[in-house]
Write a protein that holds these residues in place. Structure first.
Motif: not given
Length: 185
Positions: A5-19
């Motif tokens: 299963i992949a857990v995909i971080i759906g944002s690439t913007r600086p300062g993102r909360l996704g990670p």
């Protein structure tokens, strides 16, 4: 069979909360016996705005970045999409990444985890429609994190305890559907 299963971080913007959210998801999945969960960061793929001349459904990718992304998506039996909510929808980066490939998504399962002022509920609903078009079976359970209650100062991820139980239900549903969908491929 151990599902992947992949857990995909759906944002690439600086300062993102996704990670932070995605790392929490992977940590919650660490003891799962029927599946392994792998963090996949869209930022690592540097996908430009969709630049393939043919529709993804044709599977004739001309660019190396698309071929690399297609190979990564093809590895998995299912996906956990970790999405922010931007302007009542998912991020442009996640939508772009989804649109880059076609058959690599088909006959797999997905679950959604969102974060935003309303827990990304609207972003998740948009993703459900996209998933249906790509023949991805999505599960009912989702996990919604509020910027107001699950993040201190809107930046430090401090999820409420109840989310640990919610995400286990999500994993149970996702693994059942991913296993069932594997019989179709």
């Amino acid at each position: 069979m151990t599902l992947k299963i992949a857990v995909i971080i759906g944002s690439t913007r600086p300062g993102r909360l996704g990670p932070k959210v995605a790392e929490w998801v992977v940590a919650q999945a660490a003891e799962r016996e029927n599946a392994s969960y792998e963090l996949v960061d869209l930022a690592d793929y540097e996908l430009p705005l969709l630049d393939e001349s043919l529709p993804a459904g044709w599977g004739k990718y001309e660019h190396e970045h698309t071929k690399r992304w297609a190979a990564k998506v093809a590895e998995f039996d299912g996906f956990v999409f970790v999405t922010p909510e931007y302007n009542h929808s998912t991020s442009g980066a996640l939508k772009n990444a989804i649109d880059f490939v076609g058959a690599e998504w088909n006959d797999k399962a997905a679950a959604f985890i969102g974060y935003g002022s309303l827990g990304a509920a609207r972003a998740i609903e948009h993703l459900r429609g996209i998933a249906a078009e790509l023949q991805i079976a999505d599960v009912r359970q989702n996990v919604n994190f509020s910027l107001f209650t699950d993040f201190q100062d809107f930046s430090e991820f401090t999820p409420a305890d109840r989310h640990a139980d919610d995400v286990q239900v999500l994993f149970d549903q996702l693994e059942k559907w991913a296993g069932a969908m594997a019989t179709l491929r």
